[in-house]
Design a protein around this motif. Structure first.
Motif, PDB file in Angstrom:
ATOM      1  N   UNK A 153      33.653  40.263  45.772  1.00 48.89           N
ATOM      2  CA  UNK A 153      33.544  38.817  45.621  1.00 48.89           C
ATOM      3  C   UNK A 153      32.394  38.380  44.735  1.00 48.89           C
ATOM      4  N   UNK A 154      31.796  39.312  43.993  1.00 47.92           N
ATOM      5  CA  UNK A 154      30.653  38.980  43.155  1.00 47.92           C
ATOM      6  C   UNK A 154      31.061  38.534  41.762  1.00 47.92           C
ATOM      7  N   UNK A 155      32.334  38.768  41.414  1.00 48.67           N
ATOM      8  CA  UNK A 155      32.860  38.292  40.144  1.00 48.67           C
ATOM      9  C   UNK A 155      34.060  37.398  40.424  1.00 48.67           C
ATOM     10  N   UNK A 156      34.204  36.354  39.643  1.00 45.94           N
ATOM     11  CA  UNK A 156      35.325  35.432  39.797  1.00 45.94           C
ATOM     12  C   UNK A 156      36.219  35.544  38.566  1.00 45.94           C
ATOM     13  N   UNK A 187      34.735  35.057  35.208  1.00 45.97           N
ATOM     14  CA  UNK A 187      33.864  36.111  34.672  1.00 45.97           C
ATOM     15  C   UNK A 187      34.643  37.251  34.016  1.00 45.97           C
ATOM     16  N   UNK A 188      35.961  37.250  34.150  1.00 48.15           N
ATOM     17  CA  UNK A 188      36.762  38.395  33.747  1.00 48.15           C
ATOM     18  C   UNK A 188      37.663  38.049  32.566  1.00 48.15           C
ATOM     19  N   UNK A 189      37.662  38.932  31.568  1.00 52.53           N
ATOM     20  CA  UNK A 189      38.628  38.864  30.476  1.00 52.53           C
ATOM     21  C   UNK A 189      39.746  39.840  30.812  1.00 52.53           C
ATOM     22  N   UNK A 190      40.937  39.343  31.144  1.00 48.13           N
ATOM     23  CA  UNK A 190      41.994  40.253  31.592  1.00 48.13           C
ATOM     24  C   UNK A 190      42.422  41.275  30.542  1.00 48.13           C
ATOM     25  N   UNK A 191      42.226  40.965  29.265  1.00 49.15           N
ATOM     26  CA  UNK A 191      42.592  41.920  28.221  1.00 49.15           C
ATOM     27  C   UNK A 191      41.554  43.036  28.104  1.00 49.15           C
ATOM     28  N   UNK A 192      40.282  42.676  28.256  1.00 57.01           N
ATOM     29  CA  UNK A 192      39.210  43.669  28.149  1.00 57.01           C
ATOM     30  C   UNK A 192      38.945  44.377  29.474  1.00 57.01           C
ATOM     31  N   UNK A 193      39.225  43.697  30.594  1.00 57.39           N
ATOM     32  CA  UNK A 193      38.942  44.253  31.920  1.00 57.39           C
ATOM     33  C   UNK A 193      40.183  44.136  32.822  1.00 57.39           C
ATOM     34  N   UNK A 194      41.263  44.798  32.438  1.00 55.73           N
ATOM     35  CA  UNK A 194      42.511  44.639  33.200  1.00 55.73           C
ATOM     36  C   UNK A 194      42.417  45.099  34.648  1.00 55.73           C
ATOM     37  N   UNK A 195      41.674  46.164  34.917  1.00 54.84           N
ATOM     38  CA  UNK A 195      41.579  46.661  36.294  1.00 54.84           C
ATOM     39  C   UNK A 195      40.868  45.654  37.191  1.00 54.84           C
ATOM     40  N   UNK A 196      39.826  45.030  36.679  1.00 53.55           N
ATOM     41  CA  UNK A 196      39.108  44.010  37.457  1.00 53.55           C
ATOM     42  C   UNK A 196      39.990  42.781  37.673  1.00 53.55           C
ATOM     43  N   UNK A 197      40.747  42.405  36.642  1.00 49.18           N
ATOM     44  CA  UNK A 197      41.642  41.258  36.781  1.00 49.18           C
ATOM     45  C   UNK A 197      42.712  41.532  37.834  1.00 49.18           C
ATOM     46  N   UNK A 198      43.246  42.739  37.844  1.00 47.35           N
ATOM     47  CA  UNK A 198      44.247  43.103  38.854  1.00 47.35           C
ATOM     48  C   UNK A 198      43.634  43.143  40.246  1.00 47.35           C
ATOM     49  N   UNK A 199      42.366  43.549  40.324  1.00 49.35           N
ATOM     50  CA  UNK A 199      41.683  43.540  41.622  1.00 49.35           C
ATOM     51  C   UNK A 199      41.591  42.115  42.162  1.00 49.35           C
ATOM     52  N   UNK A 200      41.293  41.171  41.299  1.00 50.99           N
ATOM     53  CA  UNK A 200      41.222  39.775  41.741  1.00 50.99           C
ATOM     54  C   UNK A 200      42.604  39.241  42.111  1.00 50.99           C
ATOM     55  N   UNK A 201      43.633  39.644  41.375  1.00 47.01           N
ATOM     56  CA  UNK A 201      44.987  39.241  41.744  1.00 47.01           C
ATOM     57  C   UNK A 201      45.372  39.806  43.105  1.00 47.01           C
ATOM     58  N   UNK A 202      44.972  41.031  43.348  1.00 46.34           N
ATOM     59  CA  UNK A 202      45.246  41.645  44.651  1.00 46.34           C
ATOM     60  C   UNK A 202      44.559  40.887  45.778  1.00 46.34           C
ATOM     61  N   UNK A 203      43.381  40.343  45.491  1.00 42.14           N
ATOM     62  CA  UNK A 203      42.627  39.588  46.480  1.00 42.14           C
ATOM     63  C   UNK A 203      43.069  38.123  46.550  1.00 42.14           C
ATOM     64  N   UNK A 204      44.015  37.748  45.691  1.00 43.74           N
ATOM     65  CA  UNK A 204      44.477  36.365  45.669  1.00 43.74           C
ATOM     66  C   UNK A 204      43.536  35.423  44.968  1.00 43.74           C
ATOM     67  N   UNK A 205      42.671  35.951  44.099  1.00 41.87           N
ATOM     68  CA  UNK A 205      41.667  35.121  43.432  1.00 41.87           C
ATOM     69  C   UNK A 205      41.778  35.187  41.917  1.00 41.87           C
ATOM     70  N   UNK A 206      42.917  35.639  41.415  1.00 44.91           N
ATOM     71  CA  UNK A 206      43.095  35.728  39.975  1.00 44.91           C
ATOM     72  C   UNK A 206      43.458  34.392  39.348  1.00 44.91           C
ATOM     73  N   UNK A 207      43.344  34.320  38.034  1.00 43.63           N
ATOM     74  CA  UNK A 207      43.710  33.103  37.310  1.00 43.63           C
ATOM     75  C   UNK A 207      45.232  32.952  37.295  1.00 43.63           C
TER      76      UNK A 207
END
Length: 508
Positions: A63-66, A69-89
């Protein structure tokens, strides 16, 4: 990996300014440890993610990144982590649904709350692995549609989805109203008939152990039945056909169903495979008549599993513990014993029954004290962890039964410091007791120093805040990396030493 710096990263006493310095020199391992800190600030998280790209994933989960803070193209794994948590764009799900990387589409398919349009894209994905992953987690209406998918792997996943409507689960078992599956993972990649070698030498082979297909997708359909049997939403009526199935595994799964009808349970009690009868023995659905039948079953593990039945009569349980080893565990029937039954068990002539009762931690003081004074060491060993015991009682246990109860006494959260010191100083040493002392909140420096003589206790003792600071510093150079890391994570480590351990950013 720098074990000491990883330990420092987890040290709750690490000063704020040193956290910042550690962020500036972090590698992937250090960043992972830093991500778990309760005091890590958002600015630290942003700097860590920029420095160590892969750290964005644990930081996102923490929960330290929202999404901002994430570029889904440059950081796809982090973006998917947020989607998994229900907090993605909002737009990310559609973006990943068209991603050329199948592993990303597969991970997306398991995310909750996907928009309907994205679910439709994934349901039509050209890779069956993506569709199957969606089928495991999707909504009832889409699961019902995917049950008609021509690939057996997708149907297998639908059978395991608890949102799948019961009528659809029944259809998957009976085949009624459902065209036969056309493909499976085996015939997708192998010429049939084919049986997968459990010791397959092919690198990267994705077939599961036991996979086989002779044209009818046998192993996948067997796994479909397994999933349906596991699934509590499957109507039990369509599962009763498995009572006579040649697969003992399927019969075991049926025997474990909590909605098993008495007539089918009685049939399974005569199953030739002891494992099926053992699964049945622990099932709360069986009645007292069947419990008594199974109590006389000497098949492997039947009586031991029956002892774990929540409603086994105490007279039956008495016979079971005499016939099989159940260990010193809190059995469900003992945990639910009435006050009168507790009194009777405490005064039983069978020490095994007294031992089992002693595992309860909610005993009345009088019963607890009676068991603490029991002449049988295994009874005392079981009650020794009770938090209501006094230091005098705990010491008396050790004086009467010695090494047999030392570890359990050492594990009691109320054991006083002096007794912990005595337990740690026993000659010959008791390894299990030393390991309990090493992590006890009441352990003193003398007790912990004694624990350092045991290889396994040494690792826990190295991180104990009561260990003298000079000893902690010395352990930083220990040959055992786990000891060194634990010492670095010890709050007793002097801040000046912490500062010396972290290199200046320009040296990395």
């Amino acid at each position: 990996m720098n074990d000491v710096l990883c330990g420092l990263a987890a040290n709750e006493a690490l000063p704020f300014e040193l956290v910042e310095r550690l962020v500036a020199v972090a590698d992937a391992d250090i960043a992972h440890s830093l991500a778990g800190r309760a005091d890590l600030r958002r600015e630290h998280a942003l700097r860590l993610a920029a420095r160590v790209g892969e750290s964005a994933v644990p930081l996102a989960y923490e929960g330290l990144l929202t999404a901002a803070d994430i570029d889904p193209l440059a950081q796809p794994s982090a973006a998917l982590a947020l989607l998994e948590e229900g907090r993605g764009a909002p737009g990310w799900a559609r973006l990943f649904a068209g991603d050329p990387d199948v592993t990303r589409r597969e991970k997306l398919a398991a995310c909750p709350g996907l928009p309907a349009g994205v679910r439709e894209m994934l349901a039509a994905d050209p890779d069956v692995r993506v569709v199957a992953e969606l089928a495991w987690w999707t909504t009832a209406d889409l699961a019902a549609r995917l049950a008609h998918h021509p690939h057996a792997e997708v149907r297998r996943a639908v059978a395991g989805n608890e949102a799948t409507p019961p009528r659809v689960l029944a259809m998957l078992i009976t085949g009624e109203g459902l065209a036969p599956a056309q493909r499976c993972l085996v015939c997708d990649s192998k010429e049939t008939p084919y049986v997968h070698d459990p010791h397959c030498p092919e690198p990267g082979c994705g077939l599961r152990s036991g996979a086989r297909c002779a044209g009818s997708h046998e192993s996948t359909l067997h796994e479909l039945a397994e999933q349906a049997l596991h699934n509590p939403a499957t109507p039990v009526g369509v599962l009763l056909r498995f009572a006579d199935h040649p697969s003992a595994l399927l019969r075991c799964l049926l025997a474990a169903r909590r909605d098993l009808p008495p007539r089918t349970a009685a049939r399974l009690a005569d199953d030739p495979v002891p494992g099926v009868r053992a699964e049945l023995a622990q099932n709360p659905a069986i009645d007292d008549v069947l419990v008594r039948v199974l109590a006389a079953d000497r098949g492997y593990d039947v009586q031991r599993r029956l002892a774990h039945h929540p409603r086994v009569p105490l007279d039956v349980l008495s016979g079971l513990v005499a016939a099989t080893k159940v260990g010193s565990v809190l059995l469900p029937r003992i945990a639910s014993a009435s006050p009168t039954e507790v009194e009777d068990l405490a005064r039983s002539s069978d020490p095994v029954l007294r031992m089992l009762l002693a595992e309860r931690r909610d005993l009345p003081a009088g019963i607890r004290d009676l068991l603490a004074d029991d002449p049988d060491a295994k009874v005392v060993k079981s009650v020794a962890g009770h938090p209501g015991l006094s230091g005098v009682q705990l010491r008396s246990m050790v004086e009467r039964h010695g090494t047999q109860v030392a570890a359990k006494v050492a594990a009691n959260p109320q054991t006083p410091p002096g007794l912990l010191e005595d337990l740690a100083a026993r000659i010959p040493p008791v390894g299990k007791a030393l390991r309990e002392v090493a992590r006890h909140r009441n352990a003193t420096a003398p007790a912990l120093l004694a624990c350092l003589t045991d290889v396994r206790a040494r690792r826990a003792a190295a991180g104990h805040p009561a260990l003298p600071p000079e000893v902690v510093v010395g352990l930083l150079a220990d040959d055992d990396w786990q000891v060194a890391q634990a010492a670095a994570a010890n709050p007793a480590l002097p801040p000046a030493v912490m500062a010396e351990l972290i290199p200046e950013p320009h040296t990395t």
